[in-house]
Motif scaffolding. Structure first.
Motif, PDB file in Angstrom:
ATOM      1  N   ASP A  62       9.854 -12.862  31.269  1.00  0.00           N
ATOM      2  CA  ASP A  62       9.880 -13.206  29.845  1.00  0.00           C
ATOM      3  C   ASP A  62       9.997 -14.709  29.606  1.00  0.00           C
ATOM      4  OD1 ASP A  62      10.202 -10.354  28.439  1.00  0.00           O
ATOM      5  OD2 ASP A  62      11.447 -10.376  30.231  1.00  0.00           O
ATOM      6  N   LEU A  63       9.137 -15.459  30.253  1.00  0.00           N
ATOM      7  CA  LEU A  63       9.112 -16.905  30.018  1.00  0.00           C
ATOM      8  C   LEU A  63       8.611 -17.238  28.614  1.00  0.00           C
ATOM      9  CD1 LEU A  63       8.016 -18.286  33.443  1.00  0.00           C
ATOM     10  CD2 LEU A  63       9.540 -19.530  31.928  1.00  0.00           C
ATOM     11  N   HIS A  64       7.642 -16.489  28.140  1.00  0.00           N
ATOM     12  CA  HIS A  64       7.064 -16.713  26.813  1.00  0.00           C
ATOM     13  C   HIS A  64       6.598 -18.159  26.633  1.00  0.00           C
ATOM     14  CE1 HIS A  64       7.941 -12.766  25.026  1.00  0.00           C
ATOM     15  NE2 HIS A  64       9.027 -12.782  25.781  1.00  0.00           N
ATOM     16  N   GLY A  65       6.086 -18.744  27.719  1.00  0.00           N
ATOM     17  CA  GLY A  65       5.559 -20.102  27.652  1.00  0.00           C
ATOM     18  C   GLY A  65       6.610 -21.189  27.654  1.00  0.00           C
ATOM     19  N   ALA A  66       7.846 -20.866  27.967  1.00  0.00           N
ATOM     20  CA  ALA A  66       8.925 -21.862  27.936  1.00  0.00           C
ATOM     21  C   ALA A  66       8.740 -22.898  29.042  1.00  0.00           C
ATOM     22  CB  ALA A  66      10.277 -21.184  28.082  1.00  0.00           C
ATOM     23  N   GLN A  67       9.242 -24.090  28.770  1.00  0.00           N
ATOM     24  CA  GLN A  67       9.227 -25.173  29.747  1.00  0.00           C
ATOM     25  C   GLN A  67      10.667 -25.557  30.077  1.00  0.00           C
ATOM     26  OE1 GLN A  67       6.839 -26.769  31.365  1.00  0.00           O
ATOM     27  NE2 GLN A  67       4.989 -27.011  30.136  1.00  0.00           N
ATOM     28  N   PHE A  68      10.963 -25.654  31.366  1.00  0.00           N
ATOM     29  CA  PHE A  68      12.266 -26.136  31.812  1.00  0.00           C
ATOM     30  C   PHE A  68      12.007 -27.401  32.631  1.00  0.00           C
ATOM     31  CE2 PHE A  68      12.744 -21.658  30.989  1.00  0.00           C
ATOM     32  CZ  PHE A  68      13.921 -21.617  30.245  1.00  0.00           C
ATOM     33  N   GLY A  69      12.065 -28.518  31.944  1.00  0.00           N
ATOM     34  CA  GLY A  69      11.663 -29.780  32.536  1.00  0.00           C
ATOM     35  C   GLY A  69      10.165 -29.965  32.437  1.00  0.00           C
ATOM     36  N   GLU A  70       9.721 -31.190  32.632  1.00  0.00           N
ATOM     37  CA  GLU A  70       8.284 -31.477  32.559  1.00  0.00           C
ATOM     38  C   GLU A  70       7.548 -30.671  33.627  1.00  0.00           C
ATOM     39  OE1 GLU A  70       5.222 -35.301  32.579  1.00  0.00           O
ATOM     40  OE2 GLU A  70       7.387 -35.591  32.818  1.00  0.00           O
ATOM     41  N   ASN A  71       6.500 -29.968  33.207  1.00  0.00           N
ATOM     42  CA  ASN A  71       5.728 -29.103  34.107  1.00  0.00           C
ATOM     43  C   ASN A  71       6.614 -28.065  34.803  1.00  0.00           C
ATOM     44  OD1 ASN A  71       3.217 -30.407  33.610  1.00  0.00           O
ATOM     45  ND2 ASN A  71       3.813 -32.042  35.016  1.00  0.00           N
ATOM     46  N   ASN A  72       7.661 -27.651  34.112  1.00  0.00           N
ATOM     47  CA  ASN A  72       8.610 -26.662  34.647  1.00  0.00           C
ATOM     48  C   ASN A  72       9.243 -27.108  35.960  1.00  0.00           C
ATOM     49  OD1 ASN A  72       9.280 -24.339  33.052  1.00  0.00           O
ATOM     50  ND2 ASN A  72       7.124 -23.738  33.147  1.00  0.00           N
ATOM     51  N   GLU A  73       9.440 -28.410  36.086  1.00  0.00           N
ATOM     52  CA  GLU A  73       9.988 -28.958  37.322  1.00  0.00           C
ATOM     53  C   GLU A  73      11.393 -28.411  37.618  1.00  0.00           C
ATOM     54  OE1 GLU A  73      11.053 -33.321  39.343  1.00  0.00           O
ATOM     55  OE2 GLU A  73      10.095 -33.203  37.372  1.00  0.00           O
ATOM     56  N   LYS A  74      12.239 -28.305  36.587  1.00  0.00           N
ATOM     57  CA  LYS A  74      13.604 -27.797  36.807  1.00  0.00           C
ATOM     58  C   LYS A  74      13.581 -26.340  37.254  1.00  0.00           C
ATOM     59  CE  LYS A  74      16.026 -30.854  33.566  1.00  0.00           C
ATOM     60  NZ  LYS A  74      16.847 -30.919  32.315  1.00  0.00           N
ATOM     61  N   LEU A  75      12.691 -25.566  36.667  1.00  0.00           N
ATOM     62  CA  LEU A  75      12.586 -24.166  37.054  1.00  0.00           C
ATOM     63  C   LEU A  75      12.130 -24.049  38.501  1.00  0.00           C
ATOM     64  CD1 LEU A  75      12.645 -21.147  36.401  1.00  0.00           C
ATOM     65  CD2 LEU A  75      10.327 -21.372  35.474  1.00  0.00           C
ATOM     66  N   LEU A  76      11.114 -24.803  38.870  1.00  0.00           N
ATOM     67  CA  LEU A  76      10.600 -24.741  40.237  1.00  0.00           C
ATOM     68  C   LEU A  76      11.650 -25.210  41.246  1.00  0.00           C
ATOM     69  CD1 LEU A  76       6.986 -26.076  39.583  1.00  0.00           C
ATOM     70  CD2 LEU A  76       7.636 -23.731  40.158  1.00  0.00           C
ATOM     71  N   GLN A  77      12.390 -26.245  40.903  1.00  0.00           N
ATOM     72  CA  GLN A  77      13.451 -26.722  41.802  1.00  0.00           C
ATOM     73  C   GLN A  77      14.547 -25.671  41.957  1.00  0.00           C
ATOM     74  OE1 GLN A  77      14.723 -30.426  40.029  1.00  0.00           O
ATOM     75  NE2 GLN A  77      13.114 -31.620  41.020  1.00  0.00           N
ATOM     76  N   THR A  78      14.861 -25.000  40.865  1.00  0.00           N
ATOM     77  CA  THR A  78      15.895 -23.964  40.903  1.00  0.00           C
ATOM     78  C   THR A  78      15.464 -22.800  41.774  1.00  0.00           C
ATOM     79  OG1 THR A  78      16.675 -24.586  38.699  1.00  0.00           O
ATOM     80  CG2 THR A  78      17.281 -22.407  39.493  1.00  0.00           C
ATOM     81  N   VAL A  79      14.217 -22.374  41.623  1.00  0.00           N
ATOM     82  CA  VAL A  79      13.705 -21.275  42.442  1.00  0.00           C
ATOM     83  C   VAL A  79      13.684 -21.685  43.917  1.00  0.00           C
ATOM     84  CG1 VAL A  79      11.692 -19.831  42.929  1.00  0.00           C
ATOM     85  CG2 VAL A  79      12.356 -20.275  40.564  1.00  0.00           C
ATOM     86  N   ALA A  80      13.215 -22.886  44.204  1.00  0.00           N
ATOM     87  CA  ALA A  80      13.168 -23.358  45.588  1.00  0.00           C
ATOM     88  C   ALA A  80      14.560 -23.402  46.201  1.00  0.00           C
ATOM     89  CB  ALA A  80      12.508 -24.731  45.645  1.00  0.00           C
ATOM     90  N   GLY A  81      15.550 -23.759  45.393  1.00  0.00           N
ATOM     91  CA  GLY A  81      16.916 -23.831  45.888  1.00  0.00           C
ATOM     92  C   GLY A  81      17.473 -22.490  46.328  1.00  0.00           C
ATOM     93  N   ALA A  82      16.914 -21.412  45.806  1.00  0.00           N
ATOM     94  CA  ALA A  82      17.360 -20.071  46.191  1.00  0.00           C
ATOM     95  C   ALA A  82      16.746 -19.616  47.511  1.00  0.00           C
ATOM     96  CB  ALA A  82      17.021 -19.069  45.094  1.00  0.00           C
ATOM     97  N   ALA A  83      15.764 -20.354  48.021  1.00  0.00           N
ATOM     98  CA  ALA A  83      15.080 -20.040  49.286  1.00  0.00           C
ATOM     99  C   ALA A  83      14.662 -18.572  49.358  1.00  0.00           C
ATOM    100  CB  ALA A  83      15.970 -20.406  50.475  1.00  0.00           C
ATOM    101  N   PRO A  84      13.873 -18.100  48.392  1.00  0.00           N
ATOM    102  CA  PRO A  84      13.522 -16.671  48.383  1.00  0.00           C
ATOM    103  C   PRO A  84      12.475 -16.312  49.431  1.00  0.00           C
ATOM    104  CG  PRO A  84      12.336 -17.810  46.637  1.00  0.00           C
ATOM    105  CD  PRO A  84      13.258 -18.828  47.265  1.00  0.00           C
ATOM    106  N   ASP A  85      12.501 -15.043  49.823  1.00  0.00           N
ATOM    107  CA  ASP A  85      11.423 -14.502  50.644  1.00  0.00           C
ATOM    108  C   ASP A  85      10.256 -14.064  49.777  1.00  0.00           C
ATOM    109  OD1 ASP A  85      12.760 -14.490  53.324  1.00  0.00           O
ATOM    110  OD2 ASP A  85      14.165 -13.180  52.266  1.00  0.00           O
ATOM    111  N   LEU A  86      10.535 -13.785  48.506  1.00  0.00           N
ATOM    112  CA  LEU A  86       9.534 -13.243  47.590  1.00  0.00           C
ATOM    113  C   LEU A  86       9.910 -13.649  46.167  1.00  0.00           C
ATOM    114  CD1 LEU A  86       7.081 -11.137  47.492  1.00  0.00           C
ATOM    115  CD2 LEU A  86       8.821  -9.465  46.829  1.00  0.00           C
TER     116      LEU A  86
END
Length: 287
Positions: A62-86
């Motif tokens: 349910d992002l609904h087009g939301a941005q977290f940081g420029e180009n969703n940089e904060k979101l991508l950094q947060t996801v990377a920090g979780a080191a997911p397998d999937l």
């Protein structure tokens, strides 16, 4: 004996106080709707294949087009920090009422798939737009696997599990039903361990829990929008009060559901005591 008179507060001081309170409330609402919250969960699944012990899934919904940081940089950094397998996206990546910024889908898709294999299923808002198929194509071009009433076999060591995903009921009238997809899964394997991605939290008890999936991952509920103590949220996305199945784990008919609170808002809705969620689920073998 005469009582001392209270000093009257001047209109100007009352106005300044009211403006200060309004500013604090506005700042809190802004923070509540834009500040990412990482929530970690342990998901105990007795039938989990041995080699998937400790397997980690990041669920975005349910992002609904939301941005977290420029180009969703904060979101991508947060996801990377979780080191997911999937990574899984359980619908409503876009909103029916507004178009995303240029490059939004491409940047997000390439950013997520650079972190881990990423899967997507549609939500109701994708089908309320005129470009659902174009969105699927964009995501595929960015490396995302789109599950449109289909399934994929994931392997780890000597073990495997089935990851299935269904299009939202808002999709084509003649689309494959969840029951037909289930039958295909069981035709391919006698007793598979499988995970189902399905946007609608509201269909779990009466339909999705009856399919036989060991784990269902959904969104759509937005955490009940306003979360108060001892409630499962105040408002449903279907405009009813005190909904259920809006956040966290639920059980029905031998199946487990996890519902993400989601990340964005639609229309004039807002979040209160319900920050945008990046859900990190670690799978374990256990009761």
């Amino acid at each position: 004996m005469a009582r001392p008179r209270r000093k009257k507060t001047s209109p100007l001081r009352r106005l300044i106080g009211a403006l200060a309170a309004l500013a604090l409330l506005s700042a809190f609402l802004w923070w509540s709707n834009t500040s990412l919250q990482v929530d970690t969960f342990t998901c105990n699944l007795p039938r989990l294949p041995a080699d998937f012990e400790g397997f980690t899934i990041v669920q975005l919904s349910d992002l609904h087009g939301a941005q977290f940081g420029e180009n969703n940089e904060k979101l991508l950094q947060t996801v990377a920090g979780a080191a997911p397998d999937l990574i899984v996206i359980t619908g409503d990546l876009l909103d029916q009422g507004r178009d995303p910024e240029a490059g939004y889908v491409d940047t997000l898709a390439k950013g997520l798939t650079a972190i881990a294999p990423t899967y997507f299923v549609t939500g109701n808002h994708e089908w309320a737009r005129p470009d659902a198929e174009a969105l699927k194509a964009q995501l595929r071009d960015g490396g995302v696997t789109v599950l449109s009433n289909g399934a994929d076999l994931l392997t780890r060591g000597d073990s495997s599990l089935v990851l299935a995903g269904i299009d939202d009921p808002n999709g084509y009238a003649d689309q494959k039903t969840p029951e037909e997809l289930r039958d295909e899964i069981y035709a391919g394997a006698e007793d598979p361990f499988w995970i189902l991605l399905a946007h609608r939290n509201t269909l779990f008890k009466k339909q999705y829990s009856l399919l036989g999936a060991d784990l269902v991952l959904s969104g759509h509920g937005h955490g009940g929008l306003v979360r108060l103590p001892f409630t499962d949220g105040l408002f449903s996305t279907d405009h009813t009060l005190f909904p259920s199945y809006t956040a966290g784990f639920y059980e029905a008919n031998g199946s487990t559901l996890f519902v993400s609170r989601g990340l964005g808002n639609s229309g004039y809705t807002f979040r209160l005591f319900n920050r945008p969620q990046v859900a990190v689920l670690t799978l374990h073998r256990g009761a």
